[in-house]
Write a protein that holds these residues in place. Sequence first.
Motif, PDB file in Angstrom:
ATOM      1  N   LEU A 216      38.475 -16.617  18.523  1.00  0.00           N
ATOM      2  CA  LEU A 216      37.382 -17.519  18.156  1.00  0.00           C
ATOM      3  C   LEU A 216      37.490 -18.778  18.999  1.00  0.00           C
ATOM      4  N   LEU A 217      36.396 -19.151  19.674  1.00  0.00           N
ATOM      5  CA  LEU A 217      36.374 -20.314  20.556  1.00  0.00           C
ATOM      6  C   LEU A 217      35.320 -21.303  20.076  1.00  0.00           C
ATOM      7  N   ALA A 218      35.699 -22.568  19.939  1.00  0.00           N
ATOM      8  CA  ALA A 218      34.741 -23.594  19.530  1.00  0.00           C
ATOM      9  C   ALA A 218      35.288 -24.958  19.935  1.00  0.00           C
ATOM     10  N   GLU A 236      40.605  -9.952   4.439  1.00  0.00           N
ATOM     11  CA  GLU A 236      40.221  -8.559   4.649  1.00  0.00           C
ATOM     12  C   GLU A 236      41.073  -7.896   5.724  1.00  0.00           C
ATOM     13  N   GLY A 237      42.119  -8.598   6.152  1.00  0.00           N
ATOM     14  CA  GLY A 237      43.042  -8.021   7.116  1.00  0.00           C
ATOM     15  C   GLY A 237      42.679  -8.230   8.570  1.00  0.00           C
ATOM     16  N   ILE A 238      41.722  -9.137   8.845  1.00  0.00           N
ATOM     17  CA  ILE A 238      41.338  -9.427  10.230  1.00  0.00           C
ATOM     18  C   ILE A 238      42.046 -10.696  10.676  1.00  0.00           C
ATOM     19  N   SER A 239      42.800 -10.597  11.743  1.00  0.00           N
ATOM     20  CA  SER A 239      43.620 -11.699  12.237  1.00  0.00           C
ATOM     21  C   SER A 239      42.948 -12.358  13.446  1.00  0.00           C
ATOM     22  N   CYS A 240      42.703 -13.667  13.360  1.00  0.00           N
ATOM     23  CA  CYS A 240      41.954 -14.377  14.397  1.00  0.00           C
ATOM     24  C   CYS A 240      42.833 -15.343  15.175  1.00  0.00           C
ATOM     25  N   ASP A 241      42.697 -15.299  16.484  1.00  0.00           N
ATOM     26  CA  ASP A 241      43.257 -16.306  17.380  1.00  0.00           C
ATOM     27  C   ASP A 241      42.207 -17.423  17.484  1.00  0.00           C
ATOM     28  N   VAL A 242      42.492 -18.588  16.947  1.00  0.00           N
ATOM     29  CA  VAL A 242      41.510 -19.672  16.880  1.00  0.00           C
ATOM     30  C   VAL A 242      41.865 -20.740  17.900  1.00  0.00           C
ATOM     31  N   ILE A 243      40.921 -21.025  18.810  1.00  0.00           N
ATOM     32  CA  ILE A 243      41.152 -21.984  19.883  1.00  0.00           C
ATOM     33  C   ILE A 243      40.133 -23.117  19.816  1.00  0.00           C
ATOM     34  N   ASP A 244      40.640 -24.334  19.804  1.00  0.00           N
ATOM     35  CA  ASP A 244      39.828 -25.540  19.944  1.00  0.00           C
ATOM     36  C   ASP A 244      39.877 -25.926  21.423  1.00  0.00           C
TER      37      ASP A 244
END
Length: 334
Positions: A216-218, A236-244
Amino acid sequence: MINLEKQNKTKQMTLVQAVNDALRVALESDENVLLLGEDIGRNGGVFRATDGLQEAFGEDRVIDTPLSESGIVGTGVGLAISGSKPIVEMQFMGFIYPAFEQIMTHVTRIRMRSMGNYSVPMVIRAPYGAGIRAPEIHSDSVEAFFTHMPGIKVVCPSSPADAKGLLLASLADPDPVLFMESLRLYRGEREEVPVDGYEIEIGKGKKVLEGSDVTLLAWGAMVPVIKKAASTVAEEGISCDVIDLRTLFPLDRDMIAESVQKTGKAVIVHEAHSTGGLGNDLVTLINDTSFLYMKAPVERVTGFDVPPPLGPLEDDFLPTESRVIAAIKRVVQF
């Protein structure tokens, strides 16, 4: 400046308080720093970002200007060339258009035009974005105009500590910086911010959450939105790489490429219009660096191709957690 990691003394601040504190540190540490803008002195700015600074540093350094964005930026150019370090404020990003010619023709090109003999070390502060029920022309998010101008860096923090460190780094940069400040985040969350001066490197993103299934990019106001979405889908078992991203030009190409090559899926979120938005450049970057790693088409969740609407209709215009979650599920289930 002091390294952020070595800071011990901190204080709880909102983002607008962190901006004010960065300006205080800048004025205290360098007599060449000047602030210019409409109502920034006696009134302390529309959002009180400069509250108390004219009283502390005087009218010669915190300067109330006429209502002329072109004049404010043009004056800043002359001051910067002459050895000062101006920080100029646009009351709202939607008011920056009269200064567009100054930025495009002079701010971004003097280093090239003078063959490196002159630079324009100035910062243009621009509060941006929808979500606070402001009048028309107050809620624009047009960062893509300026990432398309070689010669100026574009910075957009999402947290108080980042805002202070990135603003001081912007001031230290030898070239001009457009510093975007989210209106929605001004008085949002508080966090511990070092009270001394420190810099956060321009051009470096920040990994907010570590994940393996989708990137995820924002930036700016959309970072809390993608964090909430990532937290919801984690159930729900979904793993997100979150980048600022933090810096929109230059982008942190290495961090973006490393993340999408790991996950093989990406969702880009911004409140600016879809057509011509920075998300398109991010899709191109991912295609250029990581095409063979991708397991699904990149999804974009953006504002719509209409002017930011008034009142409650802002909620229908802005990307929401539910829209981001739907995009996450589309790429995961592709």
